[in-house]
Enzyme design. Structure first.
Site, PDB file in Angstrom:
ATOM      1  N   LEU A   1      -3.150  11.471  15.615  1.00 23.63           N
ATOM      2  CA  LEU A   1      -1.803  11.739  14.913  1.00 23.63           C
ATOM      3  C   LEU A   1      -1.423  12.806  14.157  1.00 23.63           C
ATOM      4  N   THR A   2      -2.280  12.781  13.056  1.00 23.15           N
ATOM      5  CA  THR A   2      -2.371  13.710  12.001  1.00 23.15           C
ATOM      6  C   THR A   2      -2.657  15.153  12.646  1.00 23.15           C
TER       7      THR A   2
ATOM      8  N   SER B   1       2.065  13.195   6.264  1.00 23.38           N
ATOM      9  CA  SER B   1       3.298  12.255   6.068  1.00 23.38           C
ATOM     10  C   SER B   1       4.266  12.368   7.085  1.00 23.38           C
TER      11      SER B   1
ATOM     12  N   ILE C   1      -9.530  12.791  11.824  1.00 22.73           N
ATOM     13  CA  ILE C   1      -9.457  11.793  12.829  1.00 22.73           C
ATOM     14  C   ILE C   1     -10.536  11.176  12.652  1.00 22.73           C
TER      15      ILE C   1
ATOM     16  N   LEU D   1       0.397   2.002  14.060  1.00 18.28           N
ATOM     17  CA  LEU D   1       0.328   1.941  12.687  1.00 18.28           C
ATOM     18  C   LEU D   1       0.367   0.703  11.748  1.00 18.28           C
TER      19      LEU D   1
ATOM     20  N   GLY E   1     -20.683   1.261 -17.200  1.00 18.25           N
ATOM     21  CA  GLY E   1     -21.034   2.077 -17.914  1.00 18.25           C
ATOM     22  C   GLY E   1     -21.723   3.204 -17.014  1.00 18.25           C
TER      23      GLY E   1
ATOM     24  N   GLU F   1      -3.063   6.078   6.793  1.00 17.70           N
ATOM     25  CA  GLU F   1      -2.002   5.148   7.307  1.00 17.70           C
ATOM     26  C   GLU F   1      -0.736   5.139   6.516  1.00 17.70           C
TER      27      GLU F   1
HETATM   28  P1  TGC Z   1      12.375   7.426  10.867  1.00 19.68           P
HETATM   29  O1  TGC Z   1      13.491   8.254  11.349  1.00 19.68           O
HETATM   30  O2  TGC Z   1      12.145   6.626   9.883  1.00 19.68           O
HETATM   31  O3  TGC Z   1      11.971   6.887  12.059  1.00 19.68           O
HETATM   32  C1  TGC Z   1      11.487   7.303  13.477  1.00 19.68           C
HETATM   33  C2  TGC Z   1      11.425   6.239  14.834  1.00 19.68           C
HETATM   34  O4  TGC Z   1      10.533   5.421  14.331  1.00 19.68           O
HETATM   35  C3  TGC Z   1      10.835   4.078  14.189  1.00 19.68           C
HETATM   36  N1  TGC Z   1      10.044   3.369  13.120  1.00 19.68           N
HETATM   37  C4  TGC Z   1       9.120   2.535  13.284  1.00 19.68           C
HETATM   38  N2  TGC Z   1       8.854   1.902  14.378  1.00 19.68           N
HETATM   39  C5  TGC Z   1       8.005   1.061  14.428  1.00 19.68           C
HETATM   40  N3  TGC Z   1       7.298   0.711  13.208  1.00 19.68           N
HETATM   41  C6  TGC Z   1       7.594   1.344  12.235  1.00 19.68           C
HETATM   42  N4  TGC Z   1       6.684   1.179  11.050  1.00 19.68           N
HETATM   43  C7  TGC Z   1       8.260   2.305  12.097  1.00 19.68           C
HETATM   44  N5  TGC Z   1       8.927   3.325  11.214  1.00 19.68           N
HETATM   45  C8  TGC Z   1      10.026   3.928  11.869  1.00 19.68           C
HETATM   46  C9  TGC Z   1      12.404   4.376  13.642  1.00 19.68           C
HETATM   47  O5  TGC Z   1      13.141   2.938  13.748  1.00 19.68           O
HETATM   48  C10 TGC Z   1      12.833   5.171  14.539  1.00 19.68           C
HETATM   49  O6  TGC Z   1      13.010   4.924  15.727  1.00 19.68           O
HETATM   50  P2  TGC Z   1      14.075   5.533  16.812  1.00 19.68           P
HETATM   51  O7  TGC Z   1      14.129   4.805  17.916  1.00 19.68           O
HETATM   52  O8  TGC Z   1      15.432   5.215  15.838  1.00 19.68           O
HETATM   53  O9  TGC Z   1      13.949   6.969  17.074  1.00 19.68           O
HETATM   54  O10 TGC Z   1      11.225   8.842  10.661  1.00 19.68           O
HETATM   55  P3  TGC Z   1      10.891   9.539   9.940  1.00 19.68           P
HETATM   56  O11 TGC Z   1      10.572  10.950  10.339  1.00 19.68           O
HETATM   57  O12 TGC Z   1      11.963   9.642   8.766  1.00 19.68           O
HETATM   58  O13 TGC Z   1       9.382   9.360   9.007  1.00 19.68           O
HETATM   59  C11 TGC Z   1       9.195   7.860   8.740  1.00 19.68           C
HETATM   60  C12 TGC Z   1       7.853   7.612   7.999  1.00 19.68           C
HETATM   61  C13 TGC Z   1       7.800   8.936   7.178  1.00 19.68           C
HETATM   62  C14 TGC Z   1       7.917   6.454   7.489  1.00 19.68           C
HETATM   63  C15 TGC Z   1       6.733   7.778   9.044  1.00 19.68           C
HETATM   64  O14 TGC Z   1       6.764   8.961   9.514  1.00 19.68           O
HETATM   65  C16 TGC Z   1       5.473   7.544   8.390  1.00 19.68           C
HETATM   66  O15 TGC Z   1       5.067   6.457   8.354  1.00 19.68           O
HETATM   67  N6  TGC Z   1       4.590   8.602   7.972  1.00 19.68           N
HETATM   68  C17 TGC Z   1       3.190   8.070   7.634  1.00 19.68           C
HETATM   69  C18 TGC Z   1       2.297   8.774   8.764  1.00 19.68           C
HETATM   70  C19 TGC Z   1       1.054   7.756   8.782  1.00 19.68           C
HETATM   71  O16 TGC Z   1       1.208   6.939   8.366  1.00 19.68           O
HETATM   72  N7  TGC Z   1       0.057   8.504   9.310  1.00 19.68           N
HETATM   73  C20 TGC Z   1      -1.153   7.758   9.665  1.00 19.68           C
HETATM   74  C21 TGC Z   1      -2.050   8.400  10.657  1.00 19.68           C
HETATM   75  S1  TGC Z   1      -3.199   7.383  11.330  1.00 19.68           S
HETATM   76  C22 TGC Z   1      -4.447   7.179  10.098  1.00 19.68           C
HETATM   77  O17 TGC Z   1      -4.228   7.394   8.977  1.00 19.68           O
HETATM   78  C23 TGC Z   1      -5.464   6.408  10.448  1.00 19.68           C
HETATM   79  S2  TGC Z   1      -6.555   5.989   9.136  1.00 19.68           S
HETATM   80  C24 TGC Z   1      -8.212   5.355   9.813  1.00 19.68           C
HETATM   81  C25 TGC Z   1      -7.973   3.891   9.691  1.00 19.68           C
HETATM   82  O18 TGC Z   1      -6.819   3.208   9.759  1.00 19.68           O
HETATM   83  O19 TGC Z   1      -8.718   3.373   9.077  1.00 19.68           O
HETATM   84  P1  FAD Z   2       0.640  15.016   2.853  1.00 22.06           P
HETATM   85  O1  FAD Z   2       1.663  14.519   4.015  1.00 22.06           O
HETATM   86  O2  FAD Z   2       0.670  16.760   2.751  1.00 22.06           O
HETATM   87  O3  FAD Z   2       0.931  14.745   1.467  1.00 22.06           O
HETATM   88  C1  FAD Z   2       0.295  15.345   0.343  1.00 22.06           C
HETATM   89  C2  FAD Z   2       0.985  14.526  -1.079  1.00 22.06           C
HETATM   90  O4  FAD Z   2       2.323  14.676  -0.779  1.00 22.06           O
HETATM   91  C3  FAD Z   2       0.565  12.939  -0.944  1.00 22.06           C
HETATM   92  O5  FAD Z   2       0.449  12.390  -2.117  1.00 22.06           O
HETATM   93  C4  FAD Z   2       2.021  12.492  -0.327  1.00 22.06           C
HETATM   94  O6  FAD Z   2       2.307  10.992  -0.899  1.00 22.06           O
HETATM   95  C5  FAD Z   2       3.025  13.395  -1.012  1.00 22.06           C
HETATM   96  N1  FAD Z   2       4.031  13.315  -0.191  1.00 22.06           N
HETATM   97  C6  FAD Z   2       4.330  13.585   1.224  1.00 22.06           C
HETATM   98  N2  FAD Z   2       5.776  13.725   1.593  1.00 22.06           N
HETATM   99  C7  FAD Z   2       6.157  13.085   0.381  1.00 22.06           C
HETATM  100  C8  FAD Z   2       7.707  12.593   0.293  1.00 22.06           C
HETATM  101  N3  FAD Z   2       8.567  12.649   1.246  1.00 22.06           N
HETATM  102  N4  FAD Z   2       8.149  12.422  -1.050  1.00 22.06           N
HETATM  103  C9  FAD Z   2       7.114  12.166  -2.037  1.00 22.06           C
HETATM  104  N5  FAD Z   2       5.914  12.700  -1.770  1.00 22.06           N
HETATM  105  C10 FAD Z   2       5.296  12.945  -0.633  1.00 22.06           C
HETATM  106  N6  FAD Z   2      -4.929  10.327  10.743  1.00 22.06           N
HETATM  107  C11 FAD Z   2      -4.972  10.217  12.113  1.00 22.06           C
HETATM  108  O7  FAD Z   2      -3.871  10.420  12.838  1.00 22.06           O
HETATM  109  N7  FAD Z   2      -5.885   9.506  12.472  1.00 22.06           N
HETATM  110  C12 FAD Z   2      -7.172   9.000  11.937  1.00 22.06           C
HETATM  111  O8  FAD Z   2      -7.832   8.344  12.337  1.00 22.06           O
HETATM  112  C13 FAD Z   2      -7.057   9.385  10.541  1.00 22.06           C
HETATM  113  N8  FAD Z   2      -8.042   9.165   9.827  1.00 22.06           N
HETATM  114  C14 FAD Z   2      -8.326   9.670   8.486  1.00 22.06           C
HETATM  115  C15 FAD Z   2      -9.411   9.181   7.794  1.00 22.06           C
HETATM  116  C16 FAD Z   2      -9.704   9.895   6.272  1.00 22.06           C
HETATM  117  C17 FAD Z   2     -10.715   9.648   5.881  1.00 22.06           C
HETATM  118  C18 FAD Z   2      -8.533  10.561   5.855  1.00 22.06           C
HETATM  119  C19 FAD Z   2      -8.398  10.807   4.401  1.00 22.06           C
HETATM  120  C20 FAD Z   2      -7.150  10.535   6.633  1.00 22.06           C
HETATM  121  C21 FAD Z   2      -7.210  10.106   7.841  1.00 22.06           C
HETATM  122  N9  FAD Z   2      -5.983  10.445   8.510  1.00 22.06           N
HETATM  123  C22 FAD Z   2      -6.122  10.048   9.951  1.00 22.06           C
HETATM  124  C23 FAD Z   2      -5.031  11.188   8.061  1.00 22.06           C
HETATM  125  C24 FAD Z   2      -4.020  10.592   7.129  1.00 22.06           C
HETATM  126  O9  FAD Z   2      -3.104   9.805   7.781  1.00 22.06           O
HETATM  127  C25 FAD Z   2      -3.199  11.631   6.480  1.00 22.06           C
HETATM  128  O10 FAD Z   2      -4.000  12.066   5.477  1.00 22.06           O
HETATM  129  C26 FAD Z   2      -2.108  11.093   5.906  1.00 22.06           C
HETATM  130  O11 FAD Z   2      -1.035  10.659   6.732  1.00 22.06           O
HETATM  131  C27 FAD Z   2      -1.414  11.982   4.424  1.00 22.06           C
HETATM  132  O12 FAD Z   2      -1.088  13.043   5.331  1.00 22.06           O
HETATM  133  P2  FAD Z   2      -1.510  14.582   4.539  1.00 22.06           P
HETATM  134  O13 FAD Z   2      -3.071  14.124   4.142  1.00 22.06           O
HETATM  135  O14 FAD Z   2      -1.286  15.704   5.274  1.00 22.06           O
HETATM  136  O15 FAD Z   2      -1.007  14.486   3.049  1.00 22.06           O
END
Ligand code: TGC
Ligand code: FAD
Length: 393
Positions: free
Chosen positions: A136-137, A143, A168, A248, A348, A372
């Site tokens: 996704l990222t 974010s 990823i 997520l 320590g 996440e």
């Molecule tokens: P927003 O306008 O709020 O929402 C867009 C559409 O999405 C729906 N929605 C959700 N649906 C299901 N579950 C949720 N938690 C949902 N949150 C929102 C919402 O209803 C809307 O639907 P529709 O039909 O109206 O279009 O979207 P936004 O662009 O303002 O952003 C929302 C935000 C910032 C909260 C979201 O984009 C977000 O959560 N950002 C963080 C990204 C993130 O978590 N990335 C993770 C990548 S994967 C990863 O990190 C794996 S790590 C490896 C491991 O897990 O160990």
């Molecule tokens: P940014 O979005 O650039 O954020 C940087 C800083 O700005 C953060 O402190 C954030 O909180 C802050 N910030 C951002 N927006 C705002 C706002 N609106 N208001 C205030 N503060 C804000 N992604 C995948 O898709 N799949 C994976 O398997 C996966 N695995 C990962 C494994 C590791 C070890 C790591 C480190 C990351 C992984 N990720 C994965 C990516 C992860 O989901 C992103 O790093 C995360 O979503 C944050 O995005 P970014 O690093 O671009 O930070």
């Protein structure tokens, strides 16, 4: 509530669990003690994940554990959470492996994929014979995944994928990637998911080097250079950002539980340490400042356990909401990071050595705090829920 925490179950959290839940938790706990803890230090030093263990995780029912059918065990959400807690007591990278495979790769196929995709991939993924990753990222969109630039253009019976994903988990060891891309143009653009298989022409992956955190986990970049993906590999039920966010929700739920395990690992280590270590002629544990730290950490861990148990009960009743999951991920990971930092200090100089698990957990939790959905993002999700005002618009 973890087996390793039994002696200090002041609030009898164990009593809130069923016999089946305790049985699964304890068997995962034993596996972590016997199969994972003896090898984690070497893998952490080398920056590798012992991929051969994936089939053992599959045998224990920990890959896609709360999915049903297609060889998945159909465990309850609470049982799944307890298993994630035990895995993360071993290492956040171990829990990450299970989270990515089950919640981020198997779940979208199970929920949004065609029957043919489910039958092709899910049984082997449940056994750990096929490994998945979740893209996704992007380098410039973390974010705010809605800003992604990876695109998929329909061409005959294929989609042509172009773009890049970064950070990823498992990317370079995966057999398949769940890739999120924009399809269509202008007003009609929608985010959709695709199953991209290793070996498809134009698809490559590389390792992210130089990590100080989650070292016993593979982190990668994915490159899509006009990859032709058959339209049959489109996850047909996907459409919009809500689709990846629904995955997520599953993974964040597991992290909320998992972080408690990391905190327990640090706490039990520090507790043992201060009882043994003598300074000024007395065990460190006899000093009031040390006891205050223990009391504070213990209270926070128990509160996080109670939050997790209730979250699990809501999930099993089909009542859990994304905001509840965000609050628990936010609280529990922050709690675990604070506990890890405090324990590091209490050890320590030994606190910086990998003879003890504390620094490893502390470094890992910096990633868990960020992935996440960062701590800030979950704060804003909660803020939107409380005020009705989105800080993202
Ligand atoms: P927003 O306008 O709020 O929402 C867009 C559409 O999405 C729906 N929605 C959700 N649906 C299901 N579950 C949720 N938690 C949902 N949150 C929102 C919402 O209803 C809307 O639907 P529709 O039909 O109206 O279009 O979207 P936004 O662009 O303002 O952003 C929302 C935000 C910032 C909260 C979201 O984009 C977000 O959560 N950002 C963080 C990204 C993130 O978590 N990335 C993770 C990548 S994967 C990863 O990190 C794996 S790590 C490896 C491991 O897990 O160990
Ligand atoms: P940014 O979005 O650039 O954020 C940087 C800083 O700005 C953060 O402190 C954030 O909180 C802050 N910030 C951002 N927006 C705002 C706002 N609106 N208001 C205030 N503060 C804000 N992604 C995948 O898709 N799949 C994976 O398997 C996966 N695995 C990962 C494994 C590791 C070890 C790591 C480190 C990351 C992984 N990720 C994965 C990516 C992860 O989901 C992103 O790093 C995360 O979503 C944050 O995005 P970014 O690093 O671009 O930070």
């Amino acid at each position: 509530m973890s087996e390793a925490f039994h002696g200090t179950d002041l609030y009898q959290v164990d009593g809130l669990l069923s016999e089946d839940e305790r049985m699964v938790r304890d068997s995962v706990s034993r596996w972590v003690d016997e199969r994972w803890l003896p090898i984690v230090r070497d893998h952490y030093r080398a920056g590798t994940f012992p991929i051969a263990l994936s089939t053992e995780l599959g045998e224990m029912g920990l890959l896609g554990s709360n999915l049903t059918g297609y060889g998945c065990p159909g465990l309850s959400g609470s049982t799944y959470g307890l298993a994630m807690m035990e895995l993360e007591r071993g290492d956040s990278g171990l829990r990450s492996f299970a989270s990515v495979q089950g919640s981020l790769c198997m779940f979208p196929i199970w929920r949004y994929g065609s029957e043919a995709l489910k039958e092709k991939f899910l049984p082997k993924m449940a056994k750990g014979e096929l490994i998945g990753c979740f893209g996704l990222t992007e380098p410039d969109h973390g974010s705010d995944p809605g800003g992604m630039i990876t695109k998929a253009v329909k061409d005959g019976s294929d989609y042509v994928l172009s773009g890049e994903k970064l950070w990823i988990t498992n990317g370079s060891v995966a057999d398949l990637a769940i890739v999120w891309a924009k399809v269509g143009s202008n007003e009609a653009t929608s985010i959709r998911g695709f199953v991209v298989e290793k070996g498809m022409k134009g698809f490559s992956a590389y390792n992210v080097e130089g990590k100080f955190s989650l070292r016993a986990s593979v982190t990668s970049g994915l490159v899509f250079d006009e990859v032709r993906v058959p339209a049959t590999h489109l996850l047909e039920g996907t459409g919009g950002l809500g689709s990846p966010l629904s995955c997520l929700n599953q993974a964040r739920y597991g992290i909320a539980w998992g972080a408690v395990g990391a905190a327990i690992a640090c706490f039990t280590c520090a507790l043992d340490y201060v009882k043994e270590r003598t300074q000024f002629g007395k065990p460190l544990a006899s000093f009031q400042l040390v006891q205050a730290k223990l009391a504070e950490m213990y209270t926070e861990i128990v509160k996080a356990q109670l939050l997790s148990v209730q979250l699990g009960r809501l999930k099993d009743a089909g009542k859990v909401t994304p905001v509840q999951v965000s609050m628990a991920k936010r609280n529990n990971v922050h709690m675990a990071l604070e506990v890890a930092r405090t324990c590091r200090e209490m050890l320590g100089a030994n606190g910086i050595a990998d003879e003890y698990p504390v620094f490893r957990h502390m470094a890992n939790l910096e990633s868990v705090y960020t992935y996440e959905g960062t701590h800030d993002i979950h704060t804003l999700i909660l803020g939107k829920h409380l005020t009705g005002i989105s800080a993202f618009e």
